[in-house]
Scaffold this active site. Structure first.
Site, PDB file in Angstrom:
ATOM      1  N   HIS A 197       3.080   6.814  -4.030  1.00 35.59           N
ATOM      2  CA  HIS A 197       2.627   6.660  -5.408  1.00 35.59           C
ATOM      3  C   HIS A 197       1.338   7.428  -5.663  1.00 35.59           C
ATOM      4  O   HIS A 197       0.420   7.418  -4.846  1.00 35.59           O
ATOM      5  CB  HIS A 197       2.403   5.181  -5.732  1.00 35.59           C
ATOM      6  CG  HIS A 197       3.659   4.367  -5.721  1.00 35.59           C
ATOM      7  ND1 HIS A 197       4.570   4.389  -6.759  1.00 35.59           N
ATOM      8  CD2 HIS A 197       4.172   3.524  -4.798  1.00 35.59           C
ATOM      9  CE1 HIS A 197       5.574   3.575  -6.471  1.00 35.59           C
ATOM     10  NE2 HIS A 197       5.364   3.052  -5.282  1.00 35.59           N
ATOM     11  N   ALA A 221       4.862   1.702  19.320  1.00 36.91           N
ATOM     12  CA  ALA A 221       5.152   0.603  18.402  1.00 36.91           C
ATOM     13  C   ALA A 221       3.970   0.351  17.473  1.00 36.91           C
ATOM     14  O   ALA A 221       2.814   0.352  17.903  1.00 36.91           O
ATOM     15  CB  ALA A 221       5.472  -0.664  19.199  1.00 36.91           C
TER      16      ALA A 221
END
Length: 256
Positions: free
Chosen positions: A183, A230
């Site tokens: 955005h 991770a």
């Protein structure tokens, strides 16, 4: 699949002034119906809408391995392409099926959502690709290309508005987000959903392993043979055969 090195890549970022959120018309049943038809078919075509609905209504929830085997055979009527030996578990939702193309022996897990979106979006799988339960693949008018032998674990989210390409033999752990759009938020006086979006291609090359809960942001390339730890957030290019961890992801060593 295309082979490129990240050091010679030029990222093309597109600014789209679209408003985030597809509003339901306030008045008019016809407008509401036509919006839904276009959303699930990619065009305002009632014949295609009813054909898709008929196929999915009678096959989507067929139980056991019988249903998983039968669905790809029947879905050939509406999908862009279905290869041999595929298995689709129950409750897989496929919007705009005519722009979904899959190779041989592709597995789609239960409750996946496949949506090419827009007027030009498409999703393509190579041979022997595996997509586990509860994954969402939304092209939103862009392209998502999944290579041969790629594995996408449970609950991954791929947004291909700016295009995503995932190479052969790549592994995505559970709960990974790959989002090729962001955005615009430069003006505090205007709601962010009204400022448009930036789109940039993501390229995850072949033989990459991305660990659970990682995020890959718009414009990033992850080079061949790289490992992403991770929980990492990839905001910039990762060179081939590197190991990267952290927020934002940084290279800690090379595999070579």
């Amino acid at each position: 699949m295309e082979k490129k090195t990240v050091h010679k890549r030029t990222v093309r970022t597109m600014i789209d002034t679209q408003i985030t959120g597809e509003a339901i018309p306030k008045k008019g049943l016809k407008k509401k119906v036509m919006l839904y038809v276009e959303h699930v078919c990619g065009e305002k075509n009632f014949i295609k809408f009813f054909l898709n609905g008929f196929v999915f209504l009678f096959c989507k929830e067929l139980p056991t391995v019988f249903g998983s085997y039968m669905r790809p055979l029947v879905y050939k009527m509406v999908l862009g392409k279905v290869g041999h030996g595929c298995l689709f578990e129950r409750s897989v939702r496929i919007d705009i099926p005519s722009r979904f193309f899959i190779g041989d022996r592709v597995f789609l897990g239960q409750n996946c959502w496949i949506n090419p979106g827009g007027k030009t979006g498409e999703i393509r799988f190579g041979n022997d690709a595996f997509v586990a339960h509860f994954c969402t693949l939304r092209a939103e008018g862009g392209r998502i290309i999944i290579g041969n032998n790629a594995q996408i674990s449970r609950n991954c989210y791929l947004n291909g508005a700016g295009d995503i390409e995932i190479g052969d033999d790549t592994m995505l752990g559970p709960n990974i987000s790959v989002v090729s759009v962001s955005h615009v938020h430069s003006r505090p006086d205007i709601p962010m959903r009204l400022q448009g979006v930036k789109k940039a291609r993501i390229h995850i090359e072949s033989d990459v392993w991305i660990g659970a809960n990682a995020t890959v942001s718009a414009g990033a390339t992850i080079g061949k043979g790289a490992v992403v730890g991770a929980g990492a957030v990839v905001t910039k290019d990762i060179p081939p055969y590197s190991i990267a961890v952290g927020v934002p992801a940084k290279v800690i060593r090379s595999r070579e």
